[in-house]
Design an enzyme around this catalytic site. Structure first.
Site, mmCIF file in Angstrom:
data_model
loop_
_atom_site.group_PDB
_atom_site.id
_atom_site.type_symbol
_atom_site.label_atom_id
_atom_site.label_comp_id
_atom_site.label_asym_id
_atom_site.label_seq_id
_atom_site.Cartn_x
_atom_site.Cartn_y
_atom_site.Cartn_z
ATOM 1 N N SER A 131 44.144 28.639 33.603
ATOM 2 C CA SER A 131 43.071 29.469 34.152
ATOM 3 C C SER A 131 41.808 28.632 34.278
ATOM 4 O O SER A 131 41.639 27.628 33.566
ATOM 5 C CB SER A 131 42.808 30.655 33.212
ATOM 6 O OG SER A 131 41.607 31.323 33.532
ATOM 7 N N TYR A 142 40.930 33.626 24.545
ATOM 8 C CA TYR A 142 41.708 33.517 25.785
ATOM 9 C C TYR A 142 41.444 32.178 26.461
ATOM 10 O O TYR A 142 42.377 31.459 26.834
ATOM 11 C CB TYR A 142 41.370 34.661 26.746
ATOM 12 C CG TYR A 142 42.026 34.476 28.089
ATOM 13 C CD1 TYR A 142 43.396 34.653 28.235
ATOM 14 C CD2 TYR A 142 41.287 34.093 29.205
ATOM 15 C CE1 TYR A 142 44.013 34.450 29.461
ATOM 16 C CE2 TYR A 142 41.893 33.889 30.429
ATOM 17 C CZ TYR A 142 43.256 34.074 30.552
ATOM 18 O OH TYR A 142 43.865 33.867 31.772
#
EC number: 1.1.1.276
Length: 249
Positions: A135, A148
């Site tokens: 990501s 995350y």
């Protein structure tokens, strides 16, 4: 080019779209996930070219058993797509339950390692491809992204390290690093709050699951002498945030 691809987290979003794309292109697809009913629905849609396996990738023994039990015709895996992952919550670190952090680490890191470690011998033998879904959060921190983002930074670094370790064996390794994508991801992150999920993407024209499936297919379609180390992509309407500044009174 065609062969056999294994996709984790194939029950929705990127994984489901990637399974659909590769079957369309003539590949055999193994899709994994925890929701057996969704894998059954995908199998009904895609036919005999798709084989669904329901198990929890965070469970090492369950992973070994599931992958060792693949049927003939689906064992010679050419591509591994480590797609399964999640984010939980949007709160700052002091307000996040420790359990949420542990779940993200277990799924995004431990699960990926379980699957990758088991399949490496086959991927080396077949000079295959490992594609890890990281990501932009691996590069750009944001409020509430704490663990995350850390797990996705691990995926990026693991991809680079794995490529280094497999140098000379003909195995390609790629980290794909998307920005804002509209899938079930945000619905899970917000605890099922559909309104919050919809508002996040309103007016953004975000990346779609099909966009990522197309990107994965493009990476897999490159000539064997080319390795895409990492690929970062964002919607045009997303860019980089400025630094935070705290001013003392």
């Amino acid at each position: 080019m065609s062969g056999t691809i294994l996709i984790t987290g194939a029950t929705s979003g990127f994984g489901q779209a990637t399974a659909q794309r590769f079957v369309k292109e003539g590949w055999k697809v193994i899709g994994t996930g925890r929701r057996a009913e969704r894998l059954e629905a995908l199998s009904a849609e895609l036919g005999s070219a798709f084989h669904g396996v329901a198990f929890d990738i965070t469970d090492e023994e369950a992973t070994k058993k599931a992958l060792a039990g693949l049927p003939d015709g689906f064992r010679d895996i050419d591509i591994l797509v480590n797609n399964a992952g999640l984010a939980l919550g949007t709160a700052p670190a002091p307000q996040v339950p420790l359990k949420d952090w542990q779940t993200m680490v277990d799924t995004n890191i431990t699960g990926l390692l379980n699957v990758t470690h088991h399949l490496l011998p086959t991927l080396i033998e077949r000079k295959g491809i490992v594609i890890n879904l990281s990501s932009v959060a691996a590069h750009y921190p944001y409020l509430g992204g704490n663990v995350y983002g850390g797990t996705k930074a691990f995926l990026r670094q693991f991809s680079l390290g794995l490529r280094s370790d497999l140098h000379g064996k003909g195995v390609r390794v790629t980290s794909i690093e998307p920005g804002m994508c509209e899938t079930e991801f945000t619905l899970v992150r917000t605890g099922g709050n559909q309104e919050a999920s919809d508002n996040l993407y309103k007016g953004v024209n975000p990346i779609t699951a099909d966009d990522i499936a197309n990107t994965i297919h493009w990476v897999a379609s490159q000539p064997k002498h080319i390795n895409i180390n990492s690929l970062e992509l964002m919607p045009v309407n997303q860019s980089f945030a400025g630094f935070q500044v705290y001013r003392e009174s």
